[in-house]
Design a protein around this motif. Structure first.
Motif, PDB file in Angstrom:
ATOM      1  N   GLY A 213      14.565 -14.889   7.974  1.00 41.47           N
ATOM      2  CA  GLY A 213      15.402 -15.460   9.022  1.00 41.47           C
ATOM      3  C   GLY A 213      14.876 -15.174  10.412  1.00 41.47           C
ATOM      4  O   GLY A 213      13.682 -15.308  10.689  1.00 41.47           O
ATOM      5  N   LYS A 214      15.763 -14.739  11.302  1.00 41.11           N
ATOM      6  CA  LYS A 214      15.411 -14.599  12.718  1.00 41.11           C
ATOM      7  C   LYS A 214      14.360 -13.527  12.988  1.00 41.11           C
ATOM      8  O   LYS A 214      13.744 -13.520  14.050  1.00 41.11           O
ATOM      9  N   THR A 215      14.136 -12.605  12.047  1.00 37.96           N
ATOM     10  CA  THR A 215      13.084 -11.594  12.236  1.00 37.96           C
ATOM     11  C   THR A 215      11.760 -12.003  11.575  1.00 37.96           C
ATOM     12  O   THR A 215      10.760 -11.288  11.689  1.00 37.96           O
ATOM     13  N   GLY A 216      11.759 -13.151  10.922  1.00 40.60           N
ATOM     14  CA  GLY A 216      10.582 -13.545  10.148  1.00 40.60           C
ATOM     15  C   GLY A 216       9.351 -13.847  10.979  1.00 40.60           C
ATOM     16  O   GLY A 216       8.227 -13.557  10.558  1.00 40.60           O
ATOM     17  N   GLY A 217       9.535 -14.441  12.145  1.00 47.86           N
ATOM     18  CA  GLY A 217       8.387 -14.740  12.997  1.00 47.86           C
ATOM     19  C   GLY A 217       7.730 -13.471  13.493  1.00 47.86           C
ATOM     20  O   GLY A 217       6.501 -13.315  13.426  1.00 47.86           O
ATOM     21  N   ASP A 218       8.521 -12.560  13.993  1.00 48.00           N
ATOM     22  CA  ASP A 218       8.018 -11.285  14.500  1.00 48.00           C
ATOM     23  C   ASP A 218       7.299 -10.515  13.392  1.00 48.00           C
ATOM     24  O   ASP A 218       6.208  -9.984  13.592  1.00 48.00           O
ATOM     25  N   HIS A 219       7.916 -10.468  12.198  1.00 49.23           N
ATOM     26  CA  HIS A 219       7.308  -9.733  11.084  1.00 49.23           C
ATOM     27  C   HIS A 219       5.968 -10.340  10.692  1.00 49.23           C
ATOM     28  O   HIS A 219       4.978  -9.620  10.497  1.00 49.23           O
ATOM     29  N   THR A 220       5.901 -11.670  10.578  1.00 49.74           N
ATOM     30  CA  THR A 220       4.674 -12.311  10.111  1.00 49.74           C
ATOM     31  C   THR A 220       3.537 -12.121  11.105  1.00 49.74           C
ATOM     32  O   THR A 220       2.395 -11.826  10.713  1.00 49.74           O
TER      33      THR A 220
ATOM     34  N   ALA B 162     -15.436 -20.223  13.723  1.00 45.56           N
ATOM     35  CA  ALA B 162     -14.265 -20.643  14.493  1.00 45.56           C
ATOM     36  C   ALA B 162     -14.037 -19.682  15.655  1.00 45.56           C
ATOM     37  O   ALA B 162     -14.222 -18.467  15.515  1.00 45.56           O
ATOM     38  N   GLU B 163     -13.622 -20.215  16.802  1.00 46.73           N
ATOM     39  CA  GLU B 163     -13.265 -19.357  17.936  1.00 46.73           C
ATOM     40  C   GLU B 163     -11.799 -18.944  17.881  1.00 46.73           C
ATOM     41  O   GLU B 163     -11.399 -17.961  18.511  1.00 46.73           O
ATOM     42  N   PHE B 164     -11.006 -19.709  17.124  1.00 51.32           N
ATOM     43  CA  PHE B 164      -9.570 -19.448  17.048  1.00 51.32           C
ATOM     44  C   PHE B 164      -9.068 -20.060  15.756  1.00 51.32           C
ATOM     45  O   PHE B 164      -9.698 -20.967  15.190  1.00 51.32           O
ATOM     46  N   THR B 165      -7.934 -19.565  15.261  1.00 53.68           N
ATOM     47  CA  THR B 165      -7.388 -20.046  13.995  1.00 53.68           C
ATOM     48  C   THR B 165      -5.885 -20.307  14.127  1.00 53.68           C
ATOM     49  O   THR B 165      -5.222 -19.753  15.010  1.00 53.68           O
ATOM     50  N   PHE B 166      -5.373 -21.122  13.215  1.00 50.17           N
ATOM     51  CA  PHE B 166      -3.937 -21.402  13.169  1.00 50.17           C
ATOM     52  C   PHE B 166      -3.456 -21.351  11.726  1.00 50.17           C
ATOM     53  O   PHE B 166      -4.182 -21.716  10.801  1.00 50.17           O
ATOM     54  N   LEU B 167      -2.221 -20.884  11.550  1.00 50.06           N
ATOM     55  CA  LEU B 167      -1.586 -20.822  10.235  1.00 50.06           C
ATOM     56  C   LEU B 167      -0.230 -21.517  10.324  1.00 50.06           C
ATOM     57  O   LEU B 167       0.476 -21.374  11.329  1.00 50.06           O
ATOM     58  N   GLY B 168       0.132 -22.233   9.272  1.00 49.96           N
ATOM     59  CA  GLY B 168       1.410 -22.933   9.251  1.00 49.96           C
ATOM     60  C   GLY B 168       2.354 -22.393   8.197  1.00 49.96           C
ATOM     61  O   GLY B 168       3.405 -21.832   8.494  1.00 49.96           O
ATOM     62  N   ARG B 169       1.975 -22.542   6.927  1.00 52.07           N
ATOM     63  CA  ARG B 169       2.857 -22.124   5.833  1.00 52.07           C
ATOM     64  C   ARG B 169       3.233 -20.648   5.931  1.00 52.07           C
ATOM     65  O   ARG B 169       4.371 -20.276   5.664  1.00 52.07           O
ATOM     66  N   SER B 170       2.275 -19.813   6.303  1.00 48.26           N
ATOM     67  CA  SER B 170       2.539 -18.367   6.325  1.00 48.26           C
ATOM     68  C   SER B 170       3.730 -18.032   7.202  1.00 48.26           C
ATOM     69  O   SER B 170       4.573 -17.195   6.849  1.00 48.26           O
ATOM     70  N   PHE B 171       3.818 -18.676   8.365  1.00 48.29           N
ATOM     71  CA  PHE B 171       4.934 -18.407   9.273  1.00 48.29           C
ATOM     72  C   PHE B 171       6.242 -18.983   8.752  1.00 48.29           C
ATOM     73  O   PHE B 171       7.316 -18.394   8.950  1.00 48.29           O
ATOM     74  N   MET B 172       6.155 -20.121   8.065  1.00 47.59           N
ATOM     75  CA  MET B 172       7.375 -20.684   7.487  1.00 47.59           C
ATOM     76  C   MET B 172       7.872 -19.853   6.307  1.00 47.59           C
ATOM     77  O   MET B 172       9.074 -19.735   6.092  1.00 47.59           O
ATOM     78  N   TYR B 173       6.950 -19.267   5.525  1.00 49.43           N
ATOM     79  CA  TYR B 173       7.380 -18.311   4.494  1.00 49.43           C
ATOM     80  C   TYR B 173       8.115 -17.152   5.163  1.00 49.43           C
ATOM     81  O   TYR B 173       9.144 -16.674   4.662  1.00 49.43           O
ATOM     82  N   GLY B 174       7.592 -16.687   6.293  1.00 44.05           N
ATOM     83  CA  GLY B 174       8.190 -15.548   6.975  1.00 44.05           C
ATOM     84  C   GLY B 174       9.609 -15.804   7.429  1.00 44.05           C
ATOM     85  O   GLY B 174      10.505 -14.989   7.183  1.00 44.05           O
TER      86      GLY B 174
ATOM     87  N   TRP C 252      13.868 -23.972   7.078  1.00 45.49           N
ATOM     88  CA  TRP C 252      14.788 -22.897   7.449  1.00 45.49           C
ATOM     89  C   TRP C 252      15.443 -23.253   8.773  1.00 45.49           C
ATOM     90  O   TRP C 252      14.751 -23.548   9.748  1.00 45.49           O
ATOM     91  N   PRO C 253      16.773 -23.259   8.830  1.00 42.15           N
ATOM     92  CA  PRO C 253      17.475 -23.668  10.047  1.00 42.15           C
ATOM     93  C   PRO C 253      17.041 -22.882  11.279  1.00 42.15           C
ATOM     94  O   PRO C 253      16.892 -21.662  11.233  1.00 42.15           O
ATOM     95  N   ASN C 254      16.800 -23.612  12.361  1.00 45.07           N
ATOM     96  CA  ASN C 254      16.426 -23.034  13.659  1.00 45.07           C
ATOM     97  C   ASN C 254      15.039 -22.396  13.652  1.00 45.07           C
ATOM     98  O   ASN C 254      14.675 -21.683  14.592  1.00 45.07           O
ATOM     99  N   SER C 255      14.242 -22.654  12.632  1.00 46.68           N
ATOM    100  CA  SER C 255      12.951 -21.962  12.520  1.00 46.68           C
ATOM    101  C   SER C 255      11.975 -22.277  13.651  1.00 46.68           C
ATOM    102  O   SER C 255      11.256 -21.357  14.080  1.00 46.68           O
ATOM    103  N   PRO C 256      11.891 -23.502  14.182  1.00 45.61           N
ATOM    104  CA  PRO C 256      10.933 -23.674  15.274  1.00 45.61           C
ATOM    105  C   PRO C 256      11.269 -22.839  16.504  1.00 45.61           C
ATOM    106  O   PRO C 256      10.372 -22.345  17.195  1.00 45.61           O
TER     107      PRO C 256
END
Length: 388
Positions: free
Chosen positions: A350-357, A333-345, A95-99
């Motif tokens: 689009g630009k609200t996907g990070g905040d929503h996820t 685990a003391e901490f976790t990370f997710l990758g695909r879930s945020f990219m689905y968001g 998704w463009p500009n996603s990072p």
């Protein structure tokens, strides 16, 4: 609990699976399959999530409960939740500009964002968006000169944590990417172009933000590379394979926190401790590298039990929800990370996907904590029953 960022979700998409389905309709097939797929027959991709979900939690309904807080201290910083955004390659292709969208959302929600060496924004830009809070993941370069220069850039950008990647000694065998021309060297074919035309919003956003590039590596790449030459450059520039002798000079150079990502057994965890690393991320690269390996939750449980007092033990791979985060924390685990879930968001919204996820995951995790009477994230292991 009061968070720095207001929790607000789009009620049309109240689950990560809803975002995944929307993302599939929003982006070209080749981009979705690059994001969504694993390697070989996808066995480990599916095991990652299903075996996390074998973990059961015990609620204490009659306990005195003063409220639950997701706040979690890690490497001297108190984050608002015990999860962060994992590094993902070629994010701007998906998704463009996603990072940039995700880095900004992570900063606003006070969770960590990890930038990959092979994604589509620069170390400097990620640092700007996060006021120096972004972590950086290093693919180990063949040349020490290049390694040293990238590390110096991360240091100048005030990245608090350097993550070194261990689980890509070879490129994973991914049949969909091969069919879609996204192996190395990549090839854009007529089918891909037609797929892009079928996703006009994605195409318009790509035109707006420009063709995605490896922005971290741009200063080191010869100008005017075609796709075949790009593949050759990547093969020549990165060995991918780490060993103790390669880690030692990085530990000497890097004065911040140093984390090894891709740990899949106790032997490598013990080596990380011996080398003076500050943390490990138990991971199998989201099931994208070794289909015949274990799911990530299995070694996580063993490593946390054996070495959890000696080093920060974290995990990614397979987490798709707040309950998944809870199960993983309960497993040690003391901490976790997710990758695909945020990219689905971001692909869905689009630009609200990070905040929503992030808001969605916080909401789900908070509900689990309140339900089982877990006051702090470090208390999750007190609520584990068993694995089915």
């Amino acid at each position: 609990m009061n968070n720095k960022k207001e929790i607000k979700i789009n009620t049309k998409y109240p689950s990560i699976d809803d975002l995944r389905k929307k993302a599939e309709k929003q982006i070209p097939k080749f981009a979705f399959e690059y994001l969504d797929g694993g390697c070989n027959e996808d066995v480990n991709l599916h095991k990652n999530t299903s075996e996390i979900r074998d973990v059961e939690l015990l609620p204490y309904y009659l306990s005195k409960h003063k409220g639950s807080s997701m706040k979690t201290e890690l490497f001297g910083h108190t984050y608002d939740a015990p999860f962060g955004i994992a590094p993902v390659g070629l994010q701007g292709l998906i998704w463009p500009n996603s990072p940039e969208i995700l880095a900004k959302a992570a900063f606003e929600h006070n969770i960590p964002f990890i930038l990959s060496t092979v994604t589509t924004t620069s170390i400097e830009r990620a640092a700007e968006l996060t006021e120096g809070r972004a972590w950086f993941q290093l693919y180990h370069p063949t040349e020490n000169r290049l390694r040293n220069d990238i590390i110096k850039r991360a240091e100048a950008a005030e990245c608090p944590v350097l993550v070194i990647l261990s689980d890509v000694p070879t490129f994973g065998f991914r049949p969909r990417d091969i069919r879609n021309g996204l192996a190395m060297p990549p090839k854009m074919n007529l089918t891909n172009i037609l797929q892009a035309f079928g996703r006009p919003n994605w195409s318009l956003q790509t035109l707006k933000h420009g063709i995605p590039n490896f922005e971290v590596l741009k200063p080191y790449m010869p100008k005017g590379l075609d796709l075949k030459q790009l593949g050759k450059f990547m093969d020549q520039t990165f060995t991918g394979r780490l060993n103790e002798e390669k880690i030692k000079p990085i530990r000497d150079m890097w004065k911040g926190k140093l984390v090894l990502k891709g740990v899949a057994n106790e032997i490598d965890a013990e080596k990380a401790i011996r080398l003076g690393l500050d943390g490990i991320i138990v991971s199998n690269h989201g099931g994208r590298q070794l289909d015949a390996g274990e799911s990530a939750i299995k070694p996580l449980t063993r490593i946390a039990e054996k070495y959890g007092k000696d080093i920060k033990v974290m995990m990614d791979s397979g987490l798709r929800s707040g309950p998944d985060i809870a199960r993983t924390l309960a497993s040690g685990a003391e901490f976790t990370f997710l990758g695909r879930s945020f990219m689905y968001g971001v692909s869905a919204l689009g630009k609200t996907g990070g905040d929503h996820t992030i808001s969605l995951l916080k909401t789900e995790l908070q509900q689990v904590m309140e339900q089982i009477c877990c006051e702090k994230t470090k208390d999750f292991p007190n609520h584990i029953i068993s694995r089915k």
